[in-house]
Design an enzyme around this catalytic site. Structure first.
Site, PDB file in Angstrom:
ATOM      1  CG  PHE A  64      62.490 -37.035  74.990  1.00 25.42           C
ATOM      2  CD1 PHE A  64      61.156 -36.840  74.694  1.00 25.42           C
ATOM      3  CD2 PHE A  64      63.401 -37.052  73.952  1.00 25.42           C
ATOM      4  CE1 PHE A  64      60.739 -36.667  73.383  1.00 25.42           C
ATOM      5  CE2 PHE A  64      62.995 -36.874  72.647  1.00 25.42           C
ATOM      6  CZ  PHE A  64      61.666 -36.679  72.360  1.00 25.42           C
ATOM      7  N   PRO A  65      63.181 -35.543  79.679  1.00 28.72           N
ATOM      8  CG  PRO A  65      62.325 -33.959  81.157  1.00 28.72           C
ATOM      9  CD  PRO A  65      62.481 -34.265  79.701  1.00 28.72           C
ATOM     10  CG  HIS A  66      64.299 -40.658  80.747  1.00 32.61           C
ATOM     11  ND1 HIS A  66      64.878 -39.856  79.791  1.00 32.61           N
ATOM     12  CD2 HIS A  66      65.173 -41.661  80.954  1.00 32.61           C
ATOM     13  CE1 HIS A  66      66.042 -40.359  79.429  1.00 32.61           C
ATOM     14  NE2 HIS A  66      66.256 -41.454  80.133  1.00 32.61           N
ATOM     15  CB  ALA A  67      63.646 -40.522  86.790  1.00 32.74           C
ATOM     16  CG  LEU A 102      58.655 -42.267  80.424  1.00 29.96           C
ATOM     17  CD1 LEU A 102      57.177 -42.315  80.033  1.00 29.96           C
ATOM     18  CD2 LEU A 102      59.483 -43.074  79.437  1.00 29.96           C
TER      19      LEU A 102
END
Length: 147
Positions: A64-67, A102
């Site tokens: 779930f990479p997110h920033a 996300l």
């Protein structure tokens, strides 16, 4: 929050040939940059910065990479099913083939966490992940996720 609030079938990718963590983050950053009409490097750098704090490789082949990004107005999700699993430094050491990126506004706080929780609930479900891995195309994957 429903997944359909943040994801569309057009933001589901089933043909990524990325062969490394960096390559898949670059691939997703480029897709997100086009969707937000911002510089790809802004998103890519934010993803690398987040990964430097600890892997977003959740386990069981899922990440779930997110920033959070300044000057965007809406939370959006992007899903990729990789042709071949890659090393993502996941917490269980298993390679990753399902990713949900996300991207949220910088000041989204609780909404960002709510979206992450909604995505993680779905992708923790082994049956859902099996269906996604067997799905023929992005429309089928979107349908599985948005039910």
């Amino acid at each position: 929050m429903r997944i359909s609030d943040i994801l569309t079938a057009k933001r589901v990718y089933t043909e990524s040939k990325a062969d490394s963590k960096r390559a898949v983050l670059q691939f997703l950053a480029s897709k997100a940059a086009r969707s937000f009409s911002i510089d790809e490097r802004v998103i890519f750098d934010a993803l690398l910065e987040r990964e430097s704090l600890g892997t977003t490789g959740f386990g069981h082949g899922v990440a779930f990479p997110h920033a959070r990004i300044a000057n965007i107005k809406k939370i959006k999700a992007f899903v990729a099913r990789l042709d071949k699993p890659i090393d993502f430094e996941a917490v269980d050491g298993e390679p990753v083939d399902l990713l949900c990126l996300l991207i949220s506004p910088e000041d989204s706080g609780a909404d960002h966490l709510t979206a992450l929780a909604a995505i993680s609930r779905l992708l923790k479900d082994e049956d859902i992940c099996k269906k996604i891995r067997k799905a023929k195309n992005n429309d089928v994957i979107y349908s599985i996720l948005s039910k």
